[in-house]
Each structure stands twice: as C-alpha cells, then as structure tokens.
Design an enzyme around this catalytic site. Sequence first.
Site, mmCIF file in Angstrom:
data_model
loop_
_atom_site.group_PDB
_atom_site.id
_atom_site.type_symbol
_atom_site.label_atom_id
_atom_site.label_comp_id
_atom_site.label_asym_id
_atom_site.label_seq_id
_atom_site.Cartn_x
_atom_site.Cartn_y
_atom_site.Cartn_z
ATOM 1 N N TYR A 104 17.995 50.724 26.413
ATOM 2 C CA TYR A 104 18.601 51.484 27.139
ATOM 3 C C TYR A 104 18.851 53.015 26.489
ATOM 4 C CZ TYR A 104 21.729 48.402 29.901
ATOM 5 O OH TYR A 104 22.195 47.596 31.100
ATOM 6 N N LYS B 77 15.182 36.960 22.763
ATOM 7 C CA LYS B 77 13.940 36.412 23.128
ATOM 8 C C LYS B 77 12.859 36.522 22.244
ATOM 9 C CE LYS B 77 11.915 34.482 26.856
ATOM 10 N NZ LYS B 77 12.183 33.317 27.403
ATOM 11 N N ASP C 66 17.247 32.630 27.983
ATOM 12 C CA ASP C 66 17.223 31.669 29.113
ATOM 13 C C ASP C 66 17.860 30.545 28.977
ATOM 14 O OD1 ASP C 66 15.115 31.215 27.170
ATOM 15 O OD2 ASP C 66 13.568 30.953 28.521
ATOM 16 N N ASP D 228 24.320 42.704 28.659
ATOM 17 C CA ASP D 228 24.831 43.426 30.263
ATOM 18 C C ASP D 228 24.467 42.119 31.355
ATOM 19 O OD1 ASP D 228 25.433 44.940 32.210
ATOM 20 O OD2 ASP D 228 23.137 45.185 32.925
ATOM 21 N N ASP E 23 27.859 39.616 33.030
ATOM 22 C CA ASP E 23 28.226 39.287 34.548
ATOM 23 C C ASP E 23 28.128 37.867 34.863
ATOM 24 O OD1 ASP E 23 28.131 42.029 35.333
ATOM 25 O OD2 ASP E 23 27.143 41.759 37.385
HETATM 26 C C1 IPM Z 1 27.927 47.579 32.748
HETATM 27 C C2 IPM Z 1 26.792 48.272 33.644
HETATM 28 C C3 IPM Z 1 26.240 49.429 33.278
HETATM 29 C C4 IPM Z 1 25.025 48.970 31.794
HETATM 30 C C5 IPM Z 1 25.316 50.396 33.934
HETATM 31 C C6 IPM Z 1 26.002 50.985 35.179
HETATM 32 C C7 IPM Z 1 24.797 51.623 33.252
HETATM 33 O O1 IPM Z 1 25.880 47.500 34.495
HETATM 34 O O2 IPM Z 1 28.661 48.404 32.099
HETATM 35 O O3 IPM Z 1 27.616 46.516 32.630
HETATM 36 O O4 IPM Z 1 24.142 48.293 32.343
HETATM 37 O O5 IPM Z 1 25.439 48.979 30.765
HETATM 38 MN MN MN Z 2 26.573 45.411 33.848
#
Ligand code: IPM
Ligand code: MN
Length: 352
Positions: free
Chosen positions: A136, A187, A220, A244, A248
């Site tokens: 990042y 990884k 993984d 990140d 999710d």
């Molecule tokens: C998150 C989002 C951000 C990230 C993006 C929008 C920059 O996906 O906060 O999870 O990748 O950190």
């Molecule tokens: Mn995200």
Amino acid sequence: MQKIAVIAGDGIGIDVTTEALKIMRCANEKFRLGLELIEFEYGADYFLKTGVGLPKGQMEDFRSNYAAVYLGALGDPRIPDMRHGREILLALRFDLDLYINLRPVKLLNVRLCPLKGKTKTDIDFVVFRENTEGPYVGAGGFLKKGTPDEVATQEAMHTRKGVERIIRAAFEYARLHRRKRVTMSDKSNVLRYGHDLWQRVFAEVGAEYPEIEKDHYFVDALVMKMVKSPEHFDVIVTENMLGDIITDLGAMLQGGLGMAGSGNIHPGRTSLFEPVHGSAPYMAGQNKANPIAAILTVAMMLDYLGKPNAAEAIEKAVQQAVDECQVTADVGGKLGTRECGDYIVSLLQRLH
Ligand code: IPM
Ligand code: MN
Ligand code: NAD
C-alpha cells in the site's frame, strides 16, 4: 469536550453515516459523553469540485484538534482510479500513522452464519491488519507505459519497526483480553524477503509472551481454515493487503459486510473509524444498506475514546435488534436503513 470529525463520504457511506450519527447523538446525550460532532463534506463531489481529497491544512487540523475521525465509505464510479480515496482514506491512515487496523469478526446470531454447524462461540476473533506498509505504500512505476513492452512495478515495503509494532499490538491485545492464541499469516514460502522479516519478528516478539500460544498459516491455508474451523482463531496478525482480503472473508462469516466494523488506530493519537465495507454505489440512496457495521464502528470508536459503557450499550442494542430480526434484507430482515437505525436508537434510549 472531545471533537469528532464525521465524513460520510460516498454512496452508502452517506446512508449508513446518517444512522451512525443518530447513534452518536443519542449516546452523547444519554451518557453525557461531551462529544462535539463536526461534519465534513469530503468525498467524490468535493474532489470533483476542487480537485483535492482534503484541503490544505485539514490533516493537521484533524491531528491537532480532533480525538477521532469517523468515515462512512469512499468510492465513486466517476473517479475510477480512486484518487480521492487515496487522498482521504489512505492519507489519513498514513499521515496519522494509524498502524493498527483492528477488525473484529464476531457472529452475533447463528442465523447470520453461512457456515454449516458453526455457532456464536465458534466465530469470535479479531484481525490485526498492518495498516501503513506492505504494497500500500505506493512505491513503483511504469516503464514504456502504453506500449507493448510496458513494465509495471509495485513494491511492498516492510520495516522492522512497522512489523514489530503491529505484532506487539496483537500480543498486547491477546494478553489484555485473555485470548489464548495469536496466529500470524503471510506468504513467506514465496515472498522470501518481506515475509521472512515477518517470520523472524513474530518469533522474537512472541517469545516475550510465553503464556500465549503462537501459530502460523500461509495465507492460502489460513482462508481455508477460516472457513473450515473458524473456532481455531483468537487473534490474527498479518500484513496490509492480506489483511484487507482476509477481513472481507471475516465479514462474511459474521453475516456480510453490513455487519463488520473497524478501527484504524495509533494508540494515544487521533484515530480513524470506518466500517469494513465500501460505498456499494449500486445500492446508494435506496434505504437498503445495512447500518449495523457503521453502528458497531461507533461502539469501537467510543471504546477507543475511553467510553466503554456507551460502547457496550450500543453493542447490546445491536445484539437485541439482530436477535429480534429488526434488520435490513442482507441479514434476513425487512427494515430499511433508516428504520433499522431508528430501531437501534430506540433500544439504546431504553437501556440502562
Ligand atoms: C478497506 C478498503 C480499502 C483498503 C480501499 C478502499 C483503499 O478495501 O478499508 O478494506 O484496501 O484498505
Ligand atoms: Mn477492503
Ligand atoms: P463494497 O464493500 O462497497 O460492496 C461489496 C458488496 O457488499 C456490495 O455489492 C453489497 O452487496 C455488499 N455490502 C457492502 N456493504 C453493505 C451494507 N452496509 N449493507 C448491505 N450490503 C452491503 O465493495 P465494492 O463494491 O468492491 O466497492 C465499491 C467502492 O467502495 C469501490 O470504489 C471501492 O474502492 C470502495 N471501497 C471503499 C472502502 C472504504 O471506504 N473503506 C472499503 C471497500 C471498498
């Protein structure tokens, strides 16, 4: 008096922040928190109007004068390269040095879990995502851009200090909250430099916490294990981009992105609180978005600001709304964003 900057942002960020603000105002009054809530219009419209994500001096103002920043979400199809997202969200994370991205994964009701046979006690862990390094950092470039011989590089940066402080934060959290195990994920079988550093620092720092179990999964295998045996996890610590992705998946284990709150934290400094989800443009402004992630994020912010009673009360109100199925369609309810927010406010008002 503590000042809170509130940036609703784009898309459903605006819808859910409206509800989060109702909760903040209600908690502020009920618990006499002494918060001053100040709203800012930053987001896609502001960027398209002015050409900048944040005006000059704004970051310094946040840093010096605000206890926290609350953000709904950013992302707008009119800005496909997400430049305003980098100038607001990533800039806040980097410039305020918010190295801990704390993302709890907690199932509130078995009904919400997509995994067969898993219960509330099986899905209850926190992810410590490194938030200022990795891929990042924006290091890289193009060579011969736009030609058939184009080369693009994107470097990931890992510093000993950066890796050490996030790993230490994960262990300190485990110690404070009596969590039995810290799992590191990387990884390092392939990324032999950056992730080798993670391996070595995890072993070194981990040795200072003899009472806490340590283990490691390549990423993984980690995502496989998160689905197969989520009960294994207490605290997961990992680098920025893997964190990140993992979070999710973590959000889905607790009922979806509409349920997942998060904090971007540097202990003792102005920190940033935002739900894990994005701006989901296609459902924006339709009273459909689930406000619970945004509301749980308010609880995380208040906890960070030293208001644990208010934070707990908000969590309790959310728990009750979920148990009564007074929620939006993504988690099996029939309410709109506003009605769900109002219901949680009404529960919060009645709690003592
Ligand atoms: C998150 C989002 C951000 C990230 C993006 C929008 C920059 O996906 O906060 O999870 O990748 O950190
Ligand atoms: Mn995200
Ligand atoms: P997203 O999180 O916005 O949405 C993904 C899907 O999750 C949606 O289609 C929707 O089905 C569901 N969802 C998310 N939040 C929900 C909610 N509160 N209630 C109900 N359902 C919900 O991810 P995306 O579609 O990949 O990204 C949209 C934009 O948001 C992009 O511009 C992206 O860069 C940005 N983004 C911003 C942030 C942030 O500001 N923190 C985080 C992630 C993505």
